[in-house]
Design an enzyme around this catalytic site. Structure first.
Site, PDB file in Angstrom:
ATOM      1  N   GLU A 154       5.361  -4.773   9.052  1.00 30.27           N
ATOM      2  CA  GLU A 154       5.021  -5.115   7.219  1.00 30.27           C
ATOM      3  C   GLU A 154       6.155  -4.019   5.677  1.00 30.27           C
ATOM      4  O   GLU A 154       5.998  -3.202   5.627  1.00 30.27           O
ATOM      5  CB  GLU A 154       3.608  -5.131   6.758  1.00 30.27           C
ATOM      6  CG  GLU A 154       2.984  -5.358   5.139  1.00 30.27           C
ATOM      7  CD  GLU A 154       1.554  -5.406   5.299  1.00 30.27           C
ATOM      8  OE1 GLU A 154       1.079  -4.263   5.954  1.00 30.27           O
ATOM      9  OE2 GLU A 154       1.304  -5.756   4.148  1.00 30.27           O
TER      10      GLU A 154
ATOM     11  N   GLU B 204      -6.776  -3.570   9.673  1.00 27.53           N
ATOM     12  CA  GLU B 204      -5.939  -3.317   9.406  1.00 27.53           C
ATOM     13  C   GLU B 204      -7.057  -1.588   8.788  1.00 27.53           C
ATOM     14  O   GLU B 204      -8.143  -1.334   8.610  1.00 27.53           O
ATOM     15  CB  GLU B 204      -5.368  -3.986   7.576  1.00 27.53           C
ATOM     16  CG  GLU B 204      -6.323  -4.390   6.284  1.00 27.53           C
ATOM     17  CD  GLU B 204      -5.167  -4.927   5.783  1.00 27.53           C
ATOM     18  OE1 GLU B 204      -4.147  -5.408   5.005  1.00 27.53           O
ATOM     19  OE2 GLU B 204      -6.052  -4.311   4.626  1.00 27.53           O
TER      20      GLU B 204
ATOM     21  N   ASP C  14      -4.510 -11.797   4.317  1.00 32.38           N
ATOM     22  CA  ASP C  14      -3.774 -10.359   4.035  1.00 32.38           C
ATOM     23  C   ASP C  14      -5.374 -10.150   3.471  1.00 32.38           C
ATOM     24  O   ASP C  14      -6.339 -11.039   2.475  1.00 32.38           O
ATOM     25  CB  ASP C  14      -2.767 -10.271   3.248  1.00 32.38           C
ATOM     26  CG  ASP C  14      -2.754  -9.076   2.926  1.00 32.38           C
ATOM     27  OD1 ASP C  14      -3.432  -7.875   3.823  1.00 32.38           O
ATOM     28  OD2 ASP C  14      -1.572  -8.500   2.277  1.00 32.38           O
TER      29      ASP C  14
ATOM     30  N   GLU D 262       2.651 -12.593   4.067  1.00 33.80           N
ATOM     31  CA  GLU D 262       1.525 -12.147   3.912  1.00 33.80           C
ATOM     32  C   GLU D 262       0.766 -12.305   2.341  1.00 33.80           C
ATOM     33  O   GLU D 262       1.849 -12.395   1.043  1.00 33.80           O
ATOM     34  CB  GLU D 262       1.123 -10.612   3.559  1.00 33.80           C
ATOM     35  CG  GLU D 262       1.881 -10.448   5.672  1.00 33.80           C
ATOM     36  CD  GLU D 262       0.752  -8.872   5.691  1.00 33.80           C
ATOM     37  OE1 GLU D 262       0.561  -7.700   4.985  1.00 33.80           O
ATOM     38  OE2 GLU D 262       1.261  -8.518   7.128  1.00 33.80           O
TER      39      GLU D 262
ATOM     40  N   ASN E 197       4.766  -9.056   1.867  1.00 31.27           N
ATOM     41  CA  ASN E 197       3.919  -9.606   1.006  1.00 31.27           C
ATOM     42  C   ASN E 197       4.525 -10.535  -0.625  1.00 31.27           C
ATOM     43  O   ASN E 197       5.231 -10.005  -1.014  1.00 31.27           O
ATOM     44  CB  ASN E 197       3.369  -8.841   0.073  1.00 31.27           C
ATOM     45  CG  ASN E 197       1.865  -7.804   1.442  1.00 31.27           C
ATOM     46  OD1 ASN E 197       1.220  -8.051   2.196  1.00 31.27           O
ATOM     47  ND2 ASN E 197       3.152  -6.276   1.611  1.00 31.27           N
TER      48      ASN E 197
HETATM   49  P1  C2E Z   1      -1.346  -4.579   2.014  1.00 28.00           P
HETATM   50  O1  C2E Z   1      -0.700  -5.571   1.621  1.00 28.00           O
HETATM   51  O2  C2E Z   1      -3.133  -5.059   2.218  1.00 28.00           O
HETATM   52  O3  C2E Z   1      -1.367  -3.039   2.464  1.00 28.00           O
HETATM   53  C1  C2E Z   1      -1.384  -2.189   3.223  1.00 28.00           C
HETATM   54  C2  C2E Z   1      -1.863  -1.205   2.176  1.00 28.00           C
HETATM   55  O4  C2E Z   1      -2.440  -0.036   2.600  1.00 28.00           O
HETATM   56  C3  C2E Z   1      -0.798  -0.414   2.084  1.00 28.00           C
HETATM   57  O5  C2E Z   1      -0.468   0.391   0.841  1.00 28.00           O
HETATM   58  C4  C2E Z   1      -0.676   0.988   3.143  1.00 28.00           C
HETATM   59  O6  C2E Z   1       0.063   1.857   2.979  1.00 28.00           O
HETATM   60  C5  C2E Z   1      -1.755   1.051   3.167  1.00 28.00           C
HETATM   61  N1  C2E Z   1      -2.625   1.327   4.200  1.00 28.00           N
HETATM   62  C6  C2E Z   1      -1.979   1.253   5.601  1.00 28.00           C
HETATM   63  N2  C2E Z   1      -2.155   1.555   6.084  1.00 28.00           N
HETATM   64  C7  C2E Z   1      -4.329   2.563   6.277  1.00 28.00           C
HETATM   65  C8  C2E Z   1      -4.597   3.310   6.495  1.00 28.00           C
HETATM   66  O7  C2E Z   1      -4.570   3.321   7.303  1.00 28.00           O
HETATM   67  N3  C2E Z   1      -5.542   3.658   5.854  1.00 28.00           N
HETATM   68  C9  C2E Z   1      -5.367   3.624   4.072  1.00 28.00           C
HETATM   69  N4  C2E Z   1      -6.305   4.423   2.784  1.00 28.00           N
HETATM   70  N5  C2E Z   1      -5.005   2.883   2.966  1.00 28.00           N
HETATM   71  C10 C2E Z   1      -3.536   2.091   4.588  1.00 28.00           C
HETATM   72  P2  C2E Z   1       0.646   0.448  -0.266  1.00 28.00           P
HETATM   73  O8  C2E Z   1       1.369   0.536   0.417  1.00 28.00           O
HETATM   74  O9  C2E Z   1       0.057   1.529  -1.763  1.00 28.00           O
HETATM   75  O10 C2E Z   1       0.189  -1.191  -0.852  1.00 28.00           O
HETATM   76  C11 C2E Z   1      -0.238  -1.892  -1.507  1.00 28.00           C
HETATM   77  C12 C2E Z   1      -0.882  -3.333  -1.842  1.00 28.00           C
HETATM   78  O11 C2E Z   1       0.018  -3.653  -3.085  1.00 28.00           O
HETATM   79  C13 C2E Z   1      -0.783  -3.963  -0.734  1.00 28.00           C
HETATM   80  O12 C2E Z   1      -1.887  -4.062   0.534  1.00 28.00           O
HETATM   81  C14 C2E Z   1      -0.091  -5.595  -1.187  1.00 28.00           C
HETATM   82  O13 C2E Z   1      -1.545  -6.214  -1.478  1.00 28.00           O
HETATM   83  C15 C2E Z   1       0.646  -4.981  -2.606  1.00 28.00           C
HETATM   84  N6  C2E Z   1       2.194  -5.175  -2.344  1.00 28.00           N
HETATM   85  C16 C2E Z   1       2.327  -3.629  -1.488  1.00 28.00           C
HETATM   86  N7  C2E Z   1       3.872  -4.618  -1.605  1.00 28.00           N
HETATM   87  C17 C2E Z   1       3.780  -5.670  -1.498  1.00 28.00           C
HETATM   88  C18 C2E Z   1       4.968  -6.624  -2.368  1.00 28.00           C
HETATM   89  O14 C2E Z   1       6.518  -6.392  -2.466  1.00 28.00           O
HETATM   90  N8  C2E Z   1       4.994  -7.422  -3.087  1.00 28.00           N
HETATM   91  C19 C2E Z   1       2.965  -7.449  -3.986  1.00 28.00           C
HETATM   92  N9  C2E Z   1       2.708  -9.022  -4.045  1.00 28.00           N
HETATM   93  N10 C2E Z   1       2.283  -7.011  -2.808  1.00 28.00           N
HETATM   94  C20 C2E Z   1       3.198  -5.830  -2.629  1.00 28.00           C
HETATM   95 MG    MG Z   2      -3.690  -5.739   3.202  1.00 27.83          MG
HETATM   96 MG    MG Z   3       0.116  -6.942   3.455  1.00 29.39          MG
HETATM   97 MG    MG Z   4      -5.254  -4.235   1.962  1.00 33.19          MG
END
Ligand code: C2E
Ligand code: MG
Ligand code: MG
Ligand code: MG
Length: 291
Positions: free
Chosen positions: A59, A236, A179, A149, A117
């Site tokens: 991802e 997740e 998602d 996603e 995403n």
């Molecule tokens: P998401 O798509 O649900 O991605 C999963 C988030 O949970 C990611 O945070 C990831 O680092 C974190 N995560 C994964 N495994 C674990 C775990 O075991 N424990 C915990 N506590 N966290 C975990 P991240 O990278 O901070 O991204 C947060 C959200 O921001 C993403 O949730 C997604 O909705 C959004 N996002 C990230 N990149 C993009 C992008 O390029 N475009 C858009 N529109 N949204 C994005």
């Molecule tokens: Mg997610």
């Molecule tokens: Mg995602």
């Molecule tokens: Mg999430």
């Protein structure tokens, strides 16, 4: 780093009527300058096949290399980028970098899927499916390798345009994933109408699932629902071996979480894929029986 912590501390102290922390107020110009200055980089977090322990897909997660504040997570800028209507540019720039990374992986014999995403704001735009399709084709990759996603959106106003975009993406061969399932408002209605191929159950149902009977019951029902609807299910936020064991015992096919692999930059991804590592070791080490 210091600046950021003091900034966040200031914000935390400020009175707020919502639960969300105040967002840094970058202007549209700041964001555009950062995009033009190539300050955004994709990180990649694997989705792991829970039968084999092997990664099936990664991802794409946005990171901002801020010149003063260091690496910033999406919670600091995605919403603002949506408001300022520059989120499409971010998605485009992450896709271009990720697709070139995908090509490098394929050249090393490491074919792997990529998931991006995509904001509902981007999906409301009828030009999005052809834009994404063109980018993927230009890079010589096939759409079947790419998952879109999308998080549930409470806004029914834009339902039709999002549905149309997702349908056109699906017709081009892209996989479509819902998602953070369970956190939105109209999940069941979305499930019946949107062309999803994958369901990612939100981390909140996975955390401590072994000791929370309600989470386990919800998880079991969602797994059942996903099977009936022919959706691949991804859990997740798996952080502990207890959670992993429980999730596997329920029959979930794919997992994601810090225990299985953290988000990593491109160089580390290539090393990770080249290492031919397998989580079978992790499973055995922790006494988790193979399925
Ligand atoms: P998401 O798509 O649900 O991605 C999963 C988030 O949970 C990611 O945070 C990831 O680092 C974190 N995560 C994964 N495994 C674990 C775990 O075991 N424990 C915990 N506590 N966290 C975990 P991240 O990278 O901070 O991204 C947060 C959200 O921001 C993403 O949730 C997604 O909705 C959004 N996002 C990230 N990149 C993009 C992008 O390029 N475009 C858009 N529109 N949204 C994005
Ligand atoms: Mg997610
Ligand atoms: Mg995602
Ligand atoms: Mg999430």
């Amino acid at each position: 780093q210091h600046l950021l912590s003091s900034y966040l501390a200031t914000n935390a102290a400020a009175p707020s009527h919502t639960e969300k922390p105040c967002l840094p107020q970058w202007s549209r110009n700041d964001l555009v300058a950062a995009l033009n200055g190539n300050q955004f980089e994709p990180y990649f977090q694997p989705k792991i096949d829970l039968d084999t322990g092997m990664p099936t897909c990664v991802e794409i997660l946005a990171r901002w290399h801020h010149p003063d504040l260091g690496i910033l997570p999406p919670s600091q800028f995605i919403e603002l980028m949506e408001q300022h209507k520059v989120i499409d540019q971010l998605t485009g720039c992450l896709l271009v970098q990720s697709l070139s990374c995908a090509k490098q992986c394929a050249a090393k014999g490491k074919d792997i899927g990529f998931a991006i995403n995509v904001s509902p704001v981007t999906l409301q735009d009828s030009r999005t499916p052809s834009r994404i399709g063109a980018l993927v084709r230009e890079c010589g990759l096939c759409s079947e390798q790419i998952t879109i996603e999308v998080t549930e959106t409470a806004s029914s106003k834009n339902f039709t345009s999002v549905l149309e975009s997702l349908t056109r993406l699906r017709m081009q061969g892209f996989e479509i994933s819902i998602d953070d399932f369970g956190m939105g408002y109209s999940s069941l209605q979305l499930l019946s109408q949107m062309p999803f191929t994958e369901l990612k159950i939100d981390r909140s149902f996975v955390t401590d699932v072994c000791s929370r009977a309600k989470s386990a019951a919800i998880l079991e029902s969602v797994i059942h629902l996903a099977e009936k609807l022919n959706l691949r299910i991804v859990a997740e936020g798996i952080e502990t071996t207890d959670e992993l064991q429980f999730i596997r015992s329920l029959g979930v096919g794919t997992g994601q979480g810090f225990l299985l692999g953290r988000p990593m930059g491109q160089k580390n991804l290539i090393h990770y894929l080249e290492d031919e590592f397998s989580l079978e070791g992790v499973f055995q080490m922790d006494g988790i029986p193979p399925r």
